[in-house]
Design a protein around this motif. Structure first.
Motif, PDB file in Angstrom:
ATOM      1  N   CYS A  86       0.826  -1.198   0.000  1.00 26.58           N
ATOM      2  CA  CYS A  86       0.000   0.000   0.000  1.00 26.58           C
ATOM      3  C   CYS A  86       0.868   1.258   0.000  1.00 26.58           C
ATOM      4  N   ALA A  87       1.890   1.273   0.864  1.00 23.21           N
ATOM      5  CA  ALA A  87       2.786   2.425   0.933  1.00 23.21           C
ATOM      6  C   ALA A  87       3.537   2.615  -0.388  1.00 23.21           C
ATOM      7  N   LEU A  88       3.975   1.511  -0.990  1.00 19.02           N
ATOM      8  CA  LEU A  88       4.665   1.587  -2.282  1.00 19.02           C
ATOM      9  C   LEU A  88       3.729   2.092  -3.376  1.00 19.02           C
ATOM     10  N   SER A  89       2.453   1.738  -3.278  1.00 17.72           N
ATOM     11  CA  SER A  89       1.477   2.184  -4.262  1.00 17.72           C
ATOM     12  C   SER A  89       1.301   3.705  -4.198  1.00 17.72           C
ATOM     13  N   HIS A  90       1.197   4.232  -2.977  1.00 18.22           N
ATOM     14  CA  HIS A  90       1.082   5.692  -2.834  1.00 18.22           C
ATOM     15  C   HIS A  90       2.387   6.373  -3.244  1.00 18.22           C
ATOM     16  N   ARG A  91       3.501   5.718  -2.970  1.00 12.33           N
ATOM     17  CA  ARG A  91       4.791   6.272  -3.400  1.00 12.33           C
ATOM     18  C   ARG A  91       4.840   6.367  -4.924  1.00 12.33           C
ATOM     19  N   ARG A  92       4.213   5.427  -5.616  1.00 14.30           N
ATOM     20  CA  ARG A  92       4.158   5.473  -7.072  1.00 14.30           C
ATOM     21  C   ARG A  92       3.467   6.751  -7.550  1.00 14.30           C
ATOM     22  N   ILE A  93       2.455   7.164  -6.816  1.00 13.35           N
ATOM     23  CA  ILE A  93       1.765   8.406  -7.158  1.00 13.35           C
ATOM     24  C   ILE A  93       2.683   9.607  -6.962  1.00 13.35           C
ATOM     25  N   TYR A  94       3.434   9.619  -5.857  1.00  7.72           N
ATOM     26  CA  TYR A  94       4.378  10.720  -5.644  1.00  7.72           C
ATOM     27  C   TYR A  94       5.373  10.783  -6.809  1.00  7.72           C
ATOM     28  N   ASN A  95       5.803   9.601  -7.256  1.00  6.28           N
ATOM     29  CA  ASN A  95       6.741   9.533  -8.378  1.00  6.28           C
ATOM     30  C   ASN A  95       6.138  10.096  -9.653  1.00  6.28           C
ATOM     31  N   ILE A  96       4.892   9.743  -9.919  1.00  7.62           N
ATOM     32  CA  ILE A  96       4.230  10.218 -11.139  1.00  7.62           C
ATOM     33  C   ILE A  96       4.124  11.733 -11.131  1.00  7.62           C
ATOM     34  N   ILE A  97       3.731  12.298  -9.985  1.00 10.01           N
ATOM     35  CA  ILE A  97       3.584  13.752  -9.887  1.00 10.01           C
ATOM     36  C   ILE A  97       4.917  14.443 -10.137  1.00 10.01           C
ATOM     37  N   THR A  98       5.984  13.935  -9.534  1.00 14.87           N
ATOM     38  CA  THR A  98       7.287  14.566  -9.707  1.00 14.87           C
ATOM     39  C   THR A  98       7.857  14.325 -11.103  1.00 14.87           C
ATOM     40  N   ASP A  99       7.726  13.107 -11.617  1.00 11.83           N
ATOM     41  CA  ASP A  99       8.272  12.799 -12.942  1.00 11.83           C
ATOM     42  C   ASP A  99       7.568  13.585 -14.048  1.00 11.83           C
ATOM     43  N   GLU A 100       6.255  13.766 -13.908  1.00 12.11           N
ATOM     44  CA  GLU A 100       5.486  14.473 -14.931  1.00 12.11           C
ATOM     45  C   GLU A 100       5.363  15.960 -14.647  1.00 12.11           C
ATOM     46  N   GLU A 101       6.000  16.404 -13.557  1.00 11.85           N
ATOM     47  CA  GLU A 101       5.979  17.813 -13.175  1.00 11.85           C
ATOM     48  C   GLU A 101       4.561  18.354 -13.092  1.00 11.85           C
ATOM     49  N   LEU A 102       3.669  17.562 -12.477  1.00 13.72           N
ATOM     50  CA  LEU A 102       2.307  18.024 -12.258  1.00 13.72           C
ATOM     51  C   LEU A 102       2.295  19.025 -11.112  1.00 13.72           C
ATOM     52  N   ALA A 103       1.400  19.987 -11.171  1.00 16.45           N
ATOM     53  CA  ALA A 103       1.286  20.954 -10.075  1.00 16.45           C
ATOM     54  C   ALA A 103       0.769  20.272  -8.815  1.00 16.45           C
TER      55      ALA A 103
END
Length: 261
Positions: A86-103
């Protein structure tokens, strides 16, 4: 001038839209369908994010991304494979936001239950926080004067950990902070940072709900309940009495009040 130009280019590459991410697992079509139906009825688009499946044990490829010993020290019990997943899954979201430079992004676990007010909150832009806003939370407490009104809602600054990550919004800055805090993963998904010092917010009344423990679908409850039985009650370090931060935290806890849910 070159530095300023680089800064301007960097700013313009950041997307201003905050997508709605639905965190789910492969094969969980039936579990997530009620939420997708709600989003569709509200006229909101979403993007499925497939997390790490730990129902049959944590896949070996993720062992290098976690620290079981550190997690045991923090939780005073073993952290389960499902909790790591579960924690790794949420970490994946943090990665997506940073990698895609989402606001930033709105994050919903696939068993989230949206209130009728959810689209009003989002369309009014109240989710566009500089840090983290918990749309769902329980056991949250806050100082009565550390709050702000946003439309017909109140945002409270939590004085301690508030449980639940079923629904939240987070900015790019917060995604980066959470990514650092989960490298490696050594804490459950809710939350690897101090919510007070990270200037997070609790939204009241909540605009996202979750089935009570033991009711509705859950990938965590069984393993977590078994792990809680192994909780170790260790002696607290007396050195804390000589630290100013201990008394500051104690005063905050004494003055805090439960946040209305």
């Amino acid at each position: 001038m070159p530095g300023l130009l680089y800064y301007l280019l960097e700013v313009t590459t950041v997307q201003t839209d905050w997508p709605v991410f639905v965190l789910t697992l492969e094969g969980d079509e039936e579990r997530r369908q009620p939420l997708l139906d709600q989003l569709k009825e509200m006229g909101l688009q979403w993007r499925l994010i497939f997390g790490v499946d730990g129902r049959k044990g944590l896949p070996a490829e993720y062992e290098a991304m976690i620290d079981r010993e550190a997690a045991h020290v923090k939780l005073k019990r073993p952290m389960t494979d499902s909790e790591f997943a579960c924690a790794l899954s949420h970490r994946r979201i943090y990665n997506i936001i940073t990698d895609e430079e989402l606001a930033g992004a709105v994050v919903l676990e696939d068993d989230a239950i949206l209130t009728p007010d959810f689209p009003d909150f989002i369309r009014a832009g109240h989710h566009l926080t500089d840090t983290l806003a918990l749309l769902y939370h329980y056991s949250g407490r806050a100082l009565p004067w550390q709050r702000q009104n946003v439309g017909r809602w109140v945002m409270h600054r939590p004085t301690r950990r508030a449980s639940g990550c079923t629904g939240y919004t987070l900015s790019l800055i917060m995604a980066r902070e959470l990514l650092r805090a989960t490298t490696p993963v050594s804490c459950v998904s809710d939350w690897p940072v101090d919510l007070y010092h990270s200037r997070a917010w609790l939204v009241a009344p909540r605009i996202v709900h979750h089935a009570p423990p033991g009711q509705g679908p859950s990938h965590l409850e069984g393993e977590r309940a078994a792990a809680e039985m192994l909780l170790q009650r260790g002696k607290k370090n007396p050195a804390r009495f000589f630290k100013v931060n201990y008394y500051r935290g104690l005063l905050r806890r004494r003055l805090a009040r439960r946040v209305e849910s």
